[in-house]
Design a protein around this motif. Structure first.
Motif, PDB file in Angstrom:
ATOM      1  N   GLY A 100       7.630  -2.258  12.408  1.00  0.00           N
ATOM      2  CA  GLY A 100       8.443  -1.482  11.491  1.00  0.00           C
ATOM      3  C   GLY A 100       7.679  -1.018  10.270  1.00  0.00           C
ATOM      4  O   GLY A 100       7.849   0.118   9.807  1.00  0.00           O
ATOM      5  N   ALA A 101       6.810  -1.877   9.725  1.00  0.00           N
ATOM      6  CA  ALA A 101       6.034  -1.510   8.544  1.00  0.00           C
ATOM      7  C   ALA A 101       5.071  -0.373   8.851  1.00  0.00           C
ATOM      8  O   ALA A 101       4.885   0.547   8.042  1.00  0.00           O
ATOM      9  CB  ALA A 101       5.271  -2.727   8.023  1.00  0.00           C
ATOM     10  N   VAL A 102       4.429  -0.418  10.013  1.00  0.00           N
ATOM     11  CA  VAL A 102       3.522   0.665  10.406  1.00  0.00           C
ATOM     12  C   VAL A 102       4.307   1.956  10.624  1.00  0.00           C
ATOM     13  O   VAL A 102       3.915   3.043  10.172  1.00  0.00           O
ATOM     14  CB  VAL A 102       2.739   0.277  11.671  1.00  0.00           C
ATOM     15  CG1 VAL A 102       1.924   1.475  12.191  1.00  0.00           C
ATOM     16  CG2 VAL A 102       1.810  -0.901  11.396  1.00  0.00           C
ATOM     17  N   ALA A 103       5.435   1.865  11.317  1.00  0.00           N
ATOM     18  CA  ALA A 103       6.235   3.053  11.620  1.00  0.00           C
ATOM     19  C   ALA A 103       6.799   3.692  10.358  1.00  0.00           C
ATOM     20  O   ALA A 103       6.946   4.918  10.292  1.00  0.00           O
ATOM     21  CB  ALA A 103       7.364   2.686  12.576  1.00  0.00           C
ATOM     22  N   ALA A 104       7.135   2.887   9.368  1.00  0.00           N
ATOM     23  CA  ALA A 104       7.768   3.403   8.154  1.00  0.00           C
ATOM     24  C   ALA A 104       6.772   3.883   7.107  1.00  0.00           C
ATOM     25  O   ALA A 104       7.170   4.521   6.124  1.00  0.00           O
ATOM     26  CB  ALA A 104       8.663   2.321   7.542  1.00  0.00           C
ATOM     27  N   ALA A 105       5.492   3.606   7.277  1.00  0.00           N
ATOM     28  CA  ALA A 105       4.495   3.935   6.258  1.00  0.00           C
ATOM     29  C   ALA A 105       4.436   5.438   5.998  1.00  0.00           C
ATOM     30  O   ALA A 105       4.332   6.240   6.922  1.00  0.00           O
ATOM     31  CB  ALA A 105       3.124   3.418   6.684  1.00  0.00           C
ATOM     32  N   ARG A 106       4.498   5.805   4.735  1.00  0.00           N
ATOM     33  CA  ARG A 106       4.355   7.205   4.340  1.00  0.00           C
ATOM     34  C   ARG A 106       2.907   7.543   4.019  1.00  0.00           C
ATOM     35  O   ARG A 106       2.523   8.707   4.037  1.00  0.00           O
ATOM     36  CB  ARG A 106       5.242   7.488   3.131  1.00  0.00           C
ATOM     37  CG  ARG A 106       6.741   7.348   3.413  1.00  0.00           C
ATOM     38  CD  ARG A 106       7.526   7.178   2.137  1.00  0.00           C
ATOM     39  NE  ARG A 106       7.145   5.925   1.461  1.00  0.00           N
ATOM     40  CZ  ARG A 106       7.675   5.505   0.313  1.00  0.00           C
ATOM     41  NH1 ARG A 106       8.604   6.233  -0.275  1.00  0.00           N
ATOM     42  NH2 ARG A 106       7.283   4.355  -0.238  1.00  0.00           N
ATOM     43  N   VAL A 107       2.106   6.530   3.704  1.00  0.00           N
ATOM     44  CA  VAL A 107       0.677   6.759   3.487  1.00  0.00           C
ATOM     45  C   VAL A 107      -0.020   6.815   4.844  1.00  0.00           C
ATOM     46  O   VAL A 107       0.469   6.252   5.826  1.00  0.00           O
ATOM     47  CB  VAL A 107       0.060   5.632   2.635  1.00  0.00           C
ATOM     48  CG1 VAL A 107       0.628   5.662   1.223  1.00  0.00           C
ATOM     49  CG2 VAL A 107       0.265   4.271   3.276  1.00  0.00           C
ATOM     50  N   PRO A 108      -1.148   7.511   4.933  1.00  0.00           N
ATOM     51  CA  PRO A 108      -1.858   7.551   6.209  1.00  0.00           C
ATOM     52  C   PRO A 108      -2.428   6.187   6.590  1.00  0.00           C
ATOM     53  O   PRO A 108      -2.979   5.476   5.747  1.00  0.00           O
ATOM     54  CB  PRO A 108      -2.971   8.578   5.976  1.00  0.00           C
ATOM     55  CG  PRO A 108      -3.129   8.657   4.500  1.00  0.00           C
ATOM     56  CD  PRO A 108      -1.795   8.341   3.907  1.00  0.00           C
ATOM     57  N   ALA A 154       0.830  -1.205   0.000  1.00  0.00           N
ATOM     58  CA  ALA A 154       0.000   0.000   0.000  1.00  0.00           C
ATOM     59  C   ALA A 154       0.865   1.254   0.000  1.00  0.00           C
ATOM     60  O   ALA A 154       0.559   2.246  -0.689  1.00  0.00           O
ATOM     61  CB  ALA A 154      -0.931  -0.007   1.207  1.00  0.00           C
ATOM     62  N   ASP A 155       1.939   1.225   0.761  1.00  0.00           N
ATOM     63  CA  ASP A 155       2.822   2.381   0.845  1.00  0.00           C
ATOM     64  C   ASP A 155       3.475   2.666  -0.506  1.00  0.00           C
ATOM     65  O   ASP A 155       3.586   3.821  -0.926  1.00  0.00           O
ATOM     66  CB  ASP A 155       3.878   2.123   1.918  1.00  0.00           C
ATOM     67  CG  ASP A 155       4.602   3.379   2.335  1.00  0.00           C
ATOM     68  OD1 ASP A 155       3.928   4.358   2.713  1.00  0.00           O
ATOM     69  OD2 ASP A 155       5.842   3.398   2.289  1.00  0.00           O
ATOM     70  N   ARG A 156       3.924   1.620  -1.189  1.00  0.00           N
ATOM     71  CA  ARG A 156       4.551   1.810  -2.499  1.00  0.00           C
ATOM     72  C   ARG A 156       3.576   2.373  -3.517  1.00  0.00           C
ATOM     73  O   ARG A 156       3.947   3.162  -4.388  1.00  0.00           O
ATOM     74  CB  ARG A 156       5.114   0.485  -3.025  1.00  0.00           C
ATOM     75  CG  ARG A 156       6.337  -0.022  -2.305  1.00  0.00           C
ATOM     76  CD  ARG A 156       7.111  -0.993  -3.188  1.00  0.00           C
ATOM     77  NE  ARG A 156       6.288  -2.070  -3.707  1.00  0.00           N
ATOM     78  CZ  ARG A 156       6.075  -3.226  -3.094  1.00  0.00           C
ATOM     79  NH1 ARG A 156       6.614  -3.447  -1.906  1.00  0.00           N
ATOM     80  NH2 ARG A 156       5.329  -4.159  -3.648  1.00  0.00           N
ATOM     81  N   LEU A 157       2.317   1.968  -3.415  1.00  0.00           N
ATOM     82  CA  LEU A 157       1.320   2.373  -4.402  1.00  0.00           C
ATOM     83  C   LEU A 157       0.581   3.646  -4.012  1.00  0.00           C
ATOM     84  O   LEU A 157      -0.267   4.126  -4.760  1.00  0.00           O
ATOM     85  CB  LEU A 157       0.314   1.236  -4.617  1.00  0.00           C
ATOM     86  CG  LEU A 157       0.900  -0.096  -5.111  1.00  0.00           C
ATOM     87  CD1 LEU A 157      -0.203  -1.129  -5.274  1.00  0.00           C
ATOM     88  CD2 LEU A 157       1.663   0.088  -6.410  1.00  0.00           C
ATOM     89  N   GLY A 158       0.876   4.200  -2.843  1.00  0.00           N
ATOM     90  CA  GLY A 158       0.230   5.435  -2.414  1.00  0.00           C
ATOM     91  C   GLY A 158      -1.221   5.259  -2.015  1.00  0.00           C
ATOM     92  O   GLY A 158      -2.049   6.157  -2.219  1.00  0.00           O
ATOM     93  N   ILE A 159      -1.543   4.126  -1.407  1.00  0.00           N
ATOM     94  CA  ILE A 159      -2.922   3.807  -1.017  1.00  0.00           C
ATOM     95  C   ILE A 159      -3.037   3.850   0.506  1.00  0.00           C
ATOM     96  O   ILE A 159      -2.284   3.171   1.202  1.00  0.00           O
ATOM     97  CB  ILE A 159      -3.321   2.420  -1.551  1.00  0.00           C
ATOM     98  CG1 ILE A 159      -3.325   2.434  -3.082  1.00  0.00           C
ATOM     99  CG2 ILE A 159      -4.676   1.991  -1.010  1.00  0.00           C
ATOM    100  CD1 ILE A 159      -3.508   1.079  -3.714  1.00  0.00           C
ATOM    101  N   PRO A 160      -3.966   4.647   1.068  1.00  0.00           N
ATOM    102  CA  PRO A 160      -4.128   4.689   2.526  1.00  0.00           C
ATOM    103  C   PRO A 160      -4.578   3.351   3.076  1.00  0.00           C
ATOM    104  O   PRO A 160      -5.172   2.532   2.359  1.00  0.00           O
ATOM    105  CB  PRO A 160      -5.190   5.772   2.733  1.00  0.00           C
ATOM    106  CG  PRO A 160      -5.941   5.823   1.452  1.00  0.00           C
ATOM    107  CD  PRO A 160      -4.954   5.493   0.371  1.00  0.00           C
TER     108      PRO A 160
END
Length: 447
Positions: free
Chosen positions: A359-367, A323-329
């Protein structure tokens, strides 16, 4: 044995407007780079049988409204094997996709690398892997459809390396082809269904459903957004619990709505990711996928109220990174008494799996939006929660540890469990006051 469609028949399953890409020219000796005697004649016979000049065709097509780059292997051409010219075509397809911001769909049917080209053929896997990574870094989705057979390097790159992997029923899937497996190997282990159970395939799809299912995946994965997903409405009790133990009883009630009910109410439609790509799946403990909510795509990872297995945590981490790579919240639903703590869970590295999800939650750039819908048992629940954007339903609780275990650790008797629950301040309203959660959905003062 399943039906083996040609490359163009496979393309016709998913689109009706395939436009082939121009391929780069390559000068080569008549019998290839190794001067393998008879190789040129074998290629000529393969071309005569199939009408193709190489083991893969590449082009563009519209799949139920979404334009995509399509890659289809022709197994009739030297077993769909990869050689230098195959690599040329694959690189061309990936480069075209990135230049025009198109998703990539691979319809895979291959026996592996082409022996007549030796190590030059094998190194095409590195070339394909590089193109796949560049496409991933560009934020474009890659979907593989496994046909019969999908083995060797084609499985280990285009198939298993895709963001989403679908398979036709009964097809042969495995790194080892049928002629190089141990003689006592169980053939059932080398099937799409076995790979689904092992968490390496997301879904087995019948041919007549493939276009629709693939089209839905493509629509959802090519619809990025910047706004956070709103938390779902509460489906259970609306009044707040009076005591800590009251909160525990309500969260553990068999009548309380679980993740499936919340997801069904929240999404118009959804598709599921399956498995951690490490040999495991936790379909009864963690539901992951993408869905449509009010016209936009939202990724979801939802605990189901059971103890979450290591594969469940790893699948959720896989979902969030995609989701983060694709820009999906993303939306996460927390509901577990805690992480599985049996011996098998420890052998499967449950601690490392939880760490990976944190780590995945902490690193997420999408909301990321979280709703606590039931039990929030310790770090096994907190790993899925978004810092600063976690909400709770009135029939939920969050605790550093279950009240019974807390009492036992403090050497308190069973009669003190309820008082311990109050001391832990685990009610939704306590969590708001402590600043642990943002608010309570459905409560006029909290959400």
């Amino acid at each position: 044995m399943t039906e083996r469609r040609t490359a163009r028949e496979a393309v016709a399953l998913v689109t009706g407007d395939f436009a082939e890409l121009p391929y780069p020219a390559r000068d080569s000796a008549p019998d290839g780079p190794l001067a393998w005697q008879g190789y040129g004649a074998s290629r000529a016979r393969a071309a005569g049988r199939t009408g193709e000049e190489e083991s893969v065709i590449c082009g563009t097509g519209t799949v139920e409204g979404t334009r995509a780059v399509l890659i289809a292997f022709e197994f009739g051409f030297l077993g769909g094997s990869l050689g230098e010219r195959t690599g040329d075509r694959l690189e061309t397809a990936y480069t075209y996709a990135r230049a025009r911001r198109l998703p990539v769909v691979s319809l895979v049917a291959t026996g592996g690398s082409r022996m007549q080209e030796g190590m030059l053929a094998l190194t095409q896997l590195q070339r394909v892997a590089r193109q796949s990574i560049l496409t991933r870094e560009a934020g474009l989705p890659q979907i593989a459809v496994l046909r019969d057979p999908t083995t060797g390097g084609g499985w280990a790159t285009l198939g298993a390396g895709a963001d989403v992997t679908l398979a036709l029923p009964g097809v042969q899937v495995g790194f080892a082809g049928s002629r190089v497996r141990p003689p006592d190997a169980d053939p059932a282990a080398y099937t799409a269904e076995a790979q689904l159970a092992a968490g390496a395939v997301d879904a087995v799809v019948r041919p007549e459903e493939l276009r629709h299912r693939l089209g839905r995946w493509l629509r959802l994965l090519t619809n990025p957004a910047t706004e956070p997903a709103p938390p779902p409405r509460p489906l259970g009790a609306t009044g707040l619990p009076v005591t800590g133990w009251d909160a525990v009883r309500r969260a553990r009630s068999p009548r309380r709505p679980r993740a499936e009910a919340y997801l069904s109410a929240y999404f118009t439609h959804r598709v599921a990711l399956n498995g951690d790509r490490c040999g495991g799946a936790d379909p009864d403990g963690m539901l992951c996928g993408f869905g449509e909510h009010e016209g936009r795509t939202v990724a979801y990872a939802a605990q189901t109220g059971t103890a979450t297995r290591p594969a469940g945590y790893r699948t959720a981490a896989r979902l969030l990174r995609l989701a983060d790579r694709l820009g999906i919240p993303a939306l996460t639903l927390v509901d577990t008494p805690g992480a599985a703590n049996d011996a098998e869970a420890e052998r499967q590295a449950v601690g490392a799996a939880i760490a990976d999800l944190f780590g995945a939650v902490a690193a997420a750039r999408v909301p990321v939006t979280t709703l606590l819908i039931g039990e929030g048992g310790s770090g096994g629940a907190l790993a899925l929660a978004a810092p600063g954007n976690t909400w709770a339903t009135p029939d939920s609780y969050f605790s550093v540890i279950g009240p019974e275990m807390a009492a036992a650790i403090l050497k308190r008797g069973p009669g003190e469990v309820e008082a311990t629950a109050d001391q832990l301040r685990i009610r939704p309203q306590d969590l708001v006051e402590l600043g642990v959660i943002r608010g309570i959905v459905g409560d006029r003062n909290g959400g």
